[in-house]
Design a protein around this motif. Structure first.
Motif, PDB file in Angstrom:
ATOM      1  N   PRO A 178      52.611 -33.003  46.769  1.00 34.86           N
ATOM      2  CA  PRO A 178      51.395 -32.548  47.460  1.00 34.86           C
ATOM      3  C   PRO A 178      50.472 -31.818  46.495  1.00 34.86           C
ATOM      4  CG  PRO A 178      53.195 -31.072  47.951  1.00 34.86           C
ATOM      5  CD  PRO A 178      53.790 -32.182  47.131  1.00 34.86           C
ATOM      6  N   ILE A 179      49.251 -31.604  46.913  1.00 35.68           N
ATOM      7  CA  ILE A 179      48.300 -30.865  46.087  1.00 35.68           C
ATOM      8  C   ILE A 179      48.756 -29.411  45.959  1.00 35.68           C
ATOM      9  CG2 ILE A 179      45.918 -30.050  45.933  1.00 35.68           C
ATOM     10  CD1 ILE A 179      45.048 -32.559  47.387  1.00 35.68           C
ATOM     11  N   ASP A 180      48.690 -28.894  44.747  1.00 37.38           N
ATOM     12  CA  ASP A 180      49.083 -27.508  44.483  1.00 37.38           C
ATOM     13  C   ASP A 180      48.017 -26.905  43.574  1.00 37.38           C
ATOM     14  OD1 ASP A 180      50.270 -25.112  44.067  1.00 37.38           O
ATOM     15  OD2 ASP A 180      52.161 -25.888  43.264  1.00 37.38           O
ATOM     16  N   LEU A 181      47.104 -26.134  44.156  1.00 36.72           N
ATOM     17  CA  LEU A 181      45.990 -25.565  43.413  1.00 36.72           C
ATOM     18  C   LEU A 181      46.294 -24.130  43.003  1.00 36.72           C
ATOM     19  CD1 LEU A 181      42.961 -26.921  45.470  1.00 36.72           C
ATOM     20  CD2 LEU A 181      44.057 -27.913  43.460  1.00 36.72           C
ATOM     21  N   PRO A 182      45.718 -23.663  41.881  1.00 36.96           N
ATOM     22  CA  PRO A 182      46.043 -22.327  41.367  1.00 36.96           C
ATOM     23  C   PRO A 182      45.816 -21.201  42.372  1.00 36.96           C
ATOM     24  CG  PRO A 182      44.839 -23.588  39.731  1.00 36.96           C
ATOM     25  CD  PRO A 182      44.833 -24.413  40.990  1.00 36.96           C
ATOM     26  N   PHE A 183      44.717 -21.257  43.150  1.00 35.35           N
ATOM     27  CA  PHE A 183      44.407 -20.156  44.051  1.00 35.35           C
ATOM     28  C   PHE A 183      44.662 -20.497  45.521  1.00 35.35           C
ATOM     29  CE2 PHE A 183      41.686 -19.654  40.302  1.00 35.35           C
ATOM     30  CZ  PHE A 183      42.102 -18.405  39.875  1.00 35.35           C
ATOM     31  N   ALA A 184      44.771 -21.782  45.829  1.00 36.94           N
ATOM     32  CA  ALA A 184      44.991 -22.188  47.217  1.00 36.94           C
ATOM     33  C   ALA A 184      46.457 -22.394  47.546  1.00 36.94           C
ATOM     34  CB  ALA A 184      44.212 -23.475  47.516  1.00 36.94           C
ATOM     35  N   GLY A 185      47.287 -22.520  46.533  1.00 33.05           N
ATOM     36  CA  GLY A 185      48.703 -22.717  46.773  1.00 33.05           C
ATOM     37  C   GLY A 185      49.056 -24.177  47.041  1.00 33.05           C
ATOM     38  N   ARG A 186      50.257 -24.369  47.508  1.00 33.63           N
ATOM     39  CA  ARG A 186      50.795 -25.705  47.762  1.00 33.63           C
ATOM     40  C   ARG A 186      50.418 -26.148  49.167  1.00 33.63           C
ATOM     41  NH1 ARG A 186      55.959 -28.030  49.196  1.00 33.63           N
ATOM     42  NH2 ARG A 186      56.514 -29.766  47.807  1.00 33.63           N
ATOM     43  N   PHE A 187      49.815 -27.318  49.292  1.00 39.58           N
ATOM     44  CA  PHE A 187      49.394 -27.825  50.592  1.00 39.58           C
ATOM     45  C   PHE A 187      50.612 -28.250  51.409  1.00 39.58           C
ATOM     46  CE2 PHE A 187      44.764 -29.220  49.548  1.00 39.58           C
ATOM     47  CZ  PHE A 187      44.528 -27.962  49.020  1.00 39.58           C
ATOM     48  N   ASP A 188      50.528 -27.984  52.715  1.00 38.33           N
ATOM     49  CA  ASP A 188      51.631 -28.264  53.636  1.00 38.33           C
ATOM     50  C   ASP A 188      51.297 -29.505  54.459  1.00 38.33           C
ATOM     51  OD1 ASP A 188      53.703 -28.285  55.421  1.00 38.33           O
ATOM     52  OD2 ASP A 188      53.440 -26.222  56.092  1.00 38.33           O
ATOM     53  N   ALA A 189      52.271 -30.394  54.605  1.00 38.12           N
ATOM     54  CA  ALA A 189      52.060 -31.627  55.368  1.00 38.12           C
ATOM     55  C   ALA A 189      51.836 -31.350  56.848  1.00 38.12           C
ATOM     56  CB  ALA A 189      53.250 -32.570  55.187  1.00 38.12           C
ATOM     57  N   LEU A 190      52.257 -30.186  57.332  1.00 43.71           N
ATOM     58  CA  LEU A 190      52.095 -29.855  58.754  1.00 43.71           C
ATOM     59  C   LEU A 190      50.856 -29.003  59.022  1.00 43.71           C
ATOM     60  CD1 LEU A 190      55.819 -29.045  59.641  1.00 43.71           C
ATOM     61  CD2 LEU A 190      54.592 -31.202  59.914  1.00 43.71           C
ATOM     62  N   HIS A 191      50.179 -28.611  57.982  1.00 46.75           N
ATOM     63  CA  HIS A 191      48.961 -27.796  58.123  1.00 46.75           C
ATOM     64  C   HIS A 191      47.856 -28.527  57.372  1.00 46.75           C
ATOM     65  CE1 HIS A 191      46.820 -24.078  59.054  1.00 46.75           C
ATOM     66  NE2 HIS A 191      46.302 -24.140  57.844  1.00 46.75           N
ATOM     67  N   LEU A 192      47.026 -29.233  58.098  1.00 44.62           N
ATOM     68  CA  LEU A 192      46.108 -30.186  57.499  1.00 44.62           C
ATOM     69  C   LEU A 192      44.742 -29.600  57.134  1.00 44.62           C
ATOM     70  CD1 LEU A 192      46.815 -33.339  59.717  1.00 44.62           C
ATOM     71  CD2 LEU A 192      47.940 -32.584  57.613  1.00 44.62           C
ATOM     72  N   ARG A 193      44.476 -28.381  57.494  1.00 45.76           N
ATOM     73  CA  ARG A 193      43.152 -27.825  57.191  1.00 45.76           C
ATOM     74  C   ARG A 193      42.854 -27.794  55.692  1.00 45.76           C
ATOM     75  NH1 ARG A 193      43.441 -22.895  61.587  1.00 45.76           N
ATOM     76  NH2 ARG A 193      42.893 -24.144  63.438  1.00 45.76           N
ATOM     77  N   PRO A 194      43.794 -27.327  54.841  1.00 43.99           N
ATOM     78  CA  PRO A 194      43.492 -27.382  53.387  1.00 43.99           C
ATOM     79  C   PRO A 194      43.241 -28.802  52.881  1.00 43.99           C
ATOM     80  CG  PRO A 194      45.339 -25.916  53.824  1.00 43.99           C
ATOM     81  CD  PRO A 194      45.067 -26.644  55.096  1.00 43.99           C
ATOM     82  N   TRP A 195      43.985 -29.774  53.404  1.00 41.67           N
ATOM     83  CA  TRP A 195      43.765 -31.155  53.006  1.00 41.67           C
ATOM     84  C   TRP A 195      42.346 -31.600  53.371  1.00 41.67           C
ATOM     85  CZ3 TRP A 195      47.205 -33.729  50.083  1.00 41.67           C
ATOM     86  CH2 TRP A 195      48.541 -33.292  50.087  1.00 41.67           C
ATOM     87  N   TYR A 196      41.929 -31.238  54.572  1.00 43.85           N
ATOM     88  CA  TYR A 196      40.600 -31.646  55.011  1.00 43.85           C
ATOM     89  C   TYR A 196      39.517 -30.972  54.179  1.00 43.85           C
ATOM     90  CZ  TYR A 196      36.387 -31.942  57.839  1.00 43.85           C
ATOM     91  OH  TYR A 196      35.102 -32.147  58.257  1.00 43.85           O
ATOM     92  N   TRP A 197      39.667 -29.682  53.931  1.00 43.25           N
ATOM     93  CA  TRP A 197      38.648 -28.974  53.156  1.00 43.25           C
ATOM     94  C   TRP A 197      38.579 -29.510  51.729  1.00 43.25           C
ATOM     95  CZ3 TRP A 197      40.776 -24.063  55.824  1.00 43.25           C
ATOM     96  CH2 TRP A 197      40.044 -23.827  56.987  1.00 43.25           C
ATOM     97  N   PHE A 198      39.718 -29.865  51.170  1.00 41.94           N
ATOM     98  CA  PHE A 198      39.709 -30.450  49.831  1.00 41.94           C
ATOM     99  C   PHE A 198      38.994 -31.802  49.858  1.00 41.94           C
ATOM    100  CE2 PHE A 198      41.289 -32.766  46.186  1.00 41.94           C
ATOM    101  CZ  PHE A 198      41.329 -31.803  45.187  1.00 41.94           C
TER     102      PHE A 198
END
Length: 371
Positions: free
Chosen positions: A170-190
């Motif tokens: 999964p995507i793992d950004l320095p300040f956003a952390g590791r994206f979770d497959a069950l929490h899609l908001r970071p995926w959408y914002w990215f």
């Protein structure tokens, strides 16, 4: 309200919308897919809409970008262990695990090179012949993906073959952390950030010298060459730029879906993305965005959910998703008959673009008079 203000307002509303939705629901999942499709459609619009170069094998860049993510963000190369700027369990398991931002850059470079390669054979071709070459390129990449397990490479295989490649990081950004497959908001914002970046690139390119060269090429290639437009370089730049955007979207989708499956890379997907461009309006940036969202809603929500029981209600025994390509074809026919310029037609708003158009028309008139 100026167009720029309207764009910022639309992006702002799109960014706030997930706060009112279930963070793990199907609606947000479909929005993530729609954002990725918008990036792909905007990339294809550069080739087809700006430069008027037919591309029927755009799925190839999706496949290449997705495999770059699989190569550099999974345990596919199990005989090695490389981890760079990643955390979590990925840093301690076999394979190559690079930070996703690096993977995006690698995907853009790989697909841009592939775009140049597909552009070279089409330089002397016109019309339908360009479509045949690009279609062949897409089919070749699809066959390589399906049968690449039989090709040895660096102690492993070229691709995962029919079973594909699974468990992609999964995507793992320095300040956003590791994206979770069950929490899609970071995926959408990215994904929305990718859309915003792609829109800026499209607008800047459209208003630049290379953008005006693409439009001159679209209006009349011979007249553009007479006006001093470097045809070969202009075509290759269009193919490379469009391919890079397709590869970026493919890399994102591979990480989001956590798998690369050969069944994803079919000719019908190229037609699906091309239909978005035609539906929205060839050469219209916001039209392509609208077309991508409309077809994404039809494909991911209306056909499988809202209209799924319609054939049964009519006494028929088939699934609408099985004839989705036919539905898209019918939709395109209706659009061509009722609104041939698309839902949001391209507008000539810039003095320089009008000047280029006048130059093309003057050269065309002199050529006809000389004949």
């Amino acid at each position: 309200m100026t167009p720029r203000a309207q764009a910022l307002a639309a992006l702002g509303a799109a960014a706030v919308l997930p706060l009112f939705l279930n963070p793990g629901g199907i609606a947000l999942h479909n929005m993530v897919l729609a954002a990725a499709y918008v990036v792909m459609a905007l990339g294809l619009n550069i080739v087809v809409g700006f430069a008027n170069l037919l591309d029927l094998g755009y799925v190839a860049f999706f496949a290449i970008g997705a495999h770059v993510t699989a190569y550099f963000g999974s345990g596919f190369w199990a005989n090695t262990h490389v981890a760079f700027l990643v955390g979590g369990p990925e840093a301690h398991v076999p394979g190559i695990h690079l930070n996703f931002l690096i993977v995006l850059v690698l995907a853009a470079i790989a697909t841009a090179v592939a775009g140049l390669l597909i552009g070279l054979p089409t330089l002397r071709l016109r019309g339908d012949y360009v479509g045949i070459v690009t279609l062949a390129f897409g089919e070749i990449i699809g066959q390589i993906v399906s049968n690449g397990r039989q090709i040895s490479l660096f102690g492993g295989s070229l691709t995962g073959g029919p079973s594909g490649i699974s468990v992609i990081d999964p995507i793992d950004l320095p300040f956003a952390g590791r994206f979770d497959a069950l929490h899609l908001r970071p995926w959408y914002w990215f994904a929305l950030a990718l859309v915003a970046l792609t829109l800026v690139v499209n607008v800047r390119l459209r208003d630049s010298r290379i953008g005006r060269a693409w439009m001159a090429l679209r209006d009349d290639e011979a007249a553009a060459a007479s006006a001093g437009v470097p045809i070969v370089r202009t075509k290759l730049q269009a193919y490379a730029t469009g391919a890079a955007l397709g590869g970026i979207a493919g890399a994102f989708l591979a990480s989001y879906l956590t798998t690369v499956d050969p069944h994803q890379f079919t000719f019908s997907f190229s037609i699906f993305i091309l239909a978005m461009v035609v539906l929205g309006g060839l050469g219209s940036i916001w039209g392509v965005v609208v077309g991508a969202i409309v077809l994404s809603v039809i494909n991911n929500y209306l056909l499988p959910s809202v209209l799924a029981g319609l054939p049964r209600d009519l006494g028929l025994d088939f699934d609408l998703s099985m004839i989705s390509s036919g539905i898209y074809g019918l939709l395109l026919v209706l659009i061509m008959l009722l609104r041939p310029e698309g839902l949001v037609p391209r507008r000539v708003r810039f003095p320089r673009e009008r000047a280029v158009a006048r130059t093309i028309m003057n050269i065309r008139g002199k050529r006809v008079a000389g004949a």
